[in-house]
Motif scaffolding. Sequence first.
Motif, short mmCIF file in Angstrom:
data_model
loop_
_atom_site.label_atom_id
_atom_site.label_comp_id
_atom_site.label_asym_id
_atom_site.label_seq_id
_atom_site.Cartn_x
_atom_site.Cartn_y
_atom_site.Cartn_z
N ARG A 204 -5.76 -7.41 12.48
CA ARG A 204 -6.92 -6.94 11.72
C ARG A 204 -6.95 -7.45 10.27
O ARG A 204 -8.02 -7.53 9.67
CB ARG A 204 -6.96 -5.41 11.71
CG ARG A 204 -7.03 -4.80 13.10
CD ARG A 204 -7.18 -3.28 13.03
NE ARG A 204 -6.01 -2.60 12.48
CZ ARG A 204 -6.01 -1.91 11.34
NH1 ARG A 204 -7.12 -1.82 10.62
NH2 ARG A 204 -4.90 -1.31 10.93
N PHE A 205 -5.80 -7.73 9.71
CA PHE A 205 -5.71 -8.12 8.31
C PHE A 205 -5.34 -9.60 8.19
O PHE A 205 -4.60 -10.13 9.04
CB PHE A 205 -4.64 -7.32 7.57
CG PHE A 205 -4.95 -5.88 7.33
CD1 PHE A 205 -5.98 -5.21 7.97
CD2 PHE A 205 -4.19 -5.15 6.41
CE1 PHE A 205 -6.26 -3.88 7.73
CE2 PHE A 205 -4.45 -3.81 6.16
CZ PHE A 205 -5.48 -3.18 6.82
N MET B 187 -9.56 -7.17 5.39
CA MET B 187 -9.22 -6.07 6.29
C MET B 187 -10.41 -5.79 7.19
O MET B 187 -11.50 -5.46 6.69
CB MET B 187 -8.84 -4.82 5.49
CG MET B 187 -7.71 -5.07 4.50
SD MET B 187 -7.18 -3.60 3.60
CE MET B 187 -8.59 -3.32 2.55
N VAL C 299 -0.68 -4.52 11.53
CA VAL C 299 -2.07 -4.82 11.13
C VAL C 299 -2.43 -6.28 11.34
O VAL C 299 -3.52 -6.72 10.94
CB VAL C 299 -2.33 -4.42 9.66
CG1 VAL C 299 -2.11 -2.93 9.47
CG2 VAL C 299 -1.48 -5.24 8.70
N GLU D 261 -5.87 5.43 9.10
CA GLU D 261 -4.49 5.27 8.64
C GLU D 261 -4.31 4.12 7.66
O GLU D 261 -3.24 3.95 7.07
CB GLU D 261 -3.52 5.08 9.83
CG GLU D 261 -3.92 3.98 10.79
CD GLU D 261 -4.66 4.52 12.00
OE1 GLU D 261 -5.51 5.43 11.85
OE2 GLU D 261 -4.40 4.00 13.11
N ASP D 262 -5.36 3.33 7.43
CA ASP D 262 -5.32 2.29 6.39
C ASP D 262 -5.60 2.87 5.01
O ASP D 262 -5.49 2.16 4.01
CB ASP D 262 -6.34 1.19 6.69
CG ASP D 262 -6.04 0.44 7.97
OD1 ASP D 262 -7.00 0.07 8.68
OD2 ASP D 262 -4.84 0.20 8.25
N THR D 263 -5.99 4.12 4.95
CA THR D 263 -6.27 4.77 3.68
C THR D 263 -5.03 4.79 2.81
O THR D 263 -3.97 5.26 3.22
CB THR D 263 -6.77 6.21 3.90
OG1 THR D 263 -8.03 6.17 4.58
CG2 THR D 263 -6.92 6.95 2.58
N TYR E 139 -3.85 0.35 -2.71
CA TYR E 139 -3.38 -1.00 -2.43
C TYR E 139 -3.05 -1.70 -3.74
O TYR E 139 -3.85 -1.68 -4.68
CB TYR E 139 -4.44 -1.79 -1.66
CG TYR E 139 -4.51 -1.41 -0.20
CD1 TYR E 139 -5.04 -0.18 0.20
CD2 TYR E 139 -4.04 -2.26 0.79
CE1 TYR E 139 -5.09 0.18 1.54
CE2 TYR E 139 -4.09 -1.92 2.13
CZ TYR E 139 -4.61 -0.70 2.50
OH TYR E 139 -4.67 -0.34 3.83
N ARG F 108 0.84 -1.20 0.00
CA ARG F 108 0.00 0.00 0.00
C ARG F 108 0.87 1.24 0.00
O ARG F 108 2.01 1.21 0.48
CB ARG F 108 -0.96 0.01 1.18
CG ARG F 108 -0.31 0.12 2.55
CD ARG F 108 -1.37 0.02 3.65
NE ARG F 108 -0.79 0.14 4.99
CZ ARG F 108 -1.48 0.00 6.12
NH1 ARG F 108 -2.79 -0.27 6.07
NH2 ARG F 108 -0.88 0.12 7.29
N MET G 172 -11.17 -1.44 10.31
CA MET G 172 -10.29 -0.54 9.57
C MET G 172 -10.19 0.83 10.23
O MET G 172 -11.13 1.30 10.91
CB MET G 172 -10.77 -0.41 8.13
CG MET G 172 -10.70 -1.76 7.41
SD MET G 172 -11.05 -1.64 5.67
CE MET G 172 -9.55 -0.83 5.11
N LYS G 173 -9.03 1.44 10.02
CA LYS G 173 -8.72 2.74 10.63
C LYS G 173 -8.39 3.75 9.54
O LYS G 173 -7.97 3.36 8.44
CB LYS G 173 -7.54 2.58 11.58
CG LYS G 173 -7.75 1.52 12.65
CD LYS G 173 -6.53 1.36 13.53
CE LYS G 173 -6.67 0.19 14.50
NZ LYS G 173 -7.81 0.36 15.42
N VAL H 223 2.41 -5.09 3.14
CA VAL H 223 1.42 -5.33 4.17
C VAL H 223 1.29 -6.82 4.49
O VAL H 223 1.27 -7.21 5.66
CB VAL H 223 0.05 -4.78 3.73
CG1 VAL H 223 -1.02 -5.11 4.74
CG2 VAL H 223 0.14 -3.27 3.49
#
Length: 126
Positions: A66-67, A82, A63, A88-90, A93, A38, A85-86, A48
């Motif tokens: 969560r991932f 995912m 992550v 900061e994951d923006t 990808y 990402r 999500m937060k 990631v």
Amino acid sequence: QVQLAELGGGSVQAGGSLRLSCVVSGYRYSRYCIGWFRQSPGKEREGVAAIGADDSTFVIASVRDRFSVSRDKAKNTVYLEMNDMKPEDTAMYFCALSGRVNNIMNMPGSVFFDSWGQGTQVTVSS
């Protein structure tokens, strides 16, 4: 030639989930490694998660809770799930293919990957 197509990006609120798909076509061998990377504006590309040719997997520590990464061999598709999500994951990808990585014990660097998809945008709003 080898083609990778990322699907499933979009916008989601914080706490939500997305599943990205990486569909592989044109690769002559049945075993390969797929990495998920990402990149967000102004930041370096970050590896990631990856799934090796032997189906071993690795997700970076930040992550990992969560991932997750998985593969459907019949569909030539690798998934990045995912959750929670937060913002900061923006990022954009990307998935990438390597014919040289078999067993995964840590995140392979981008230099090991020979073919890349165009990317899919993921946006997480707070």
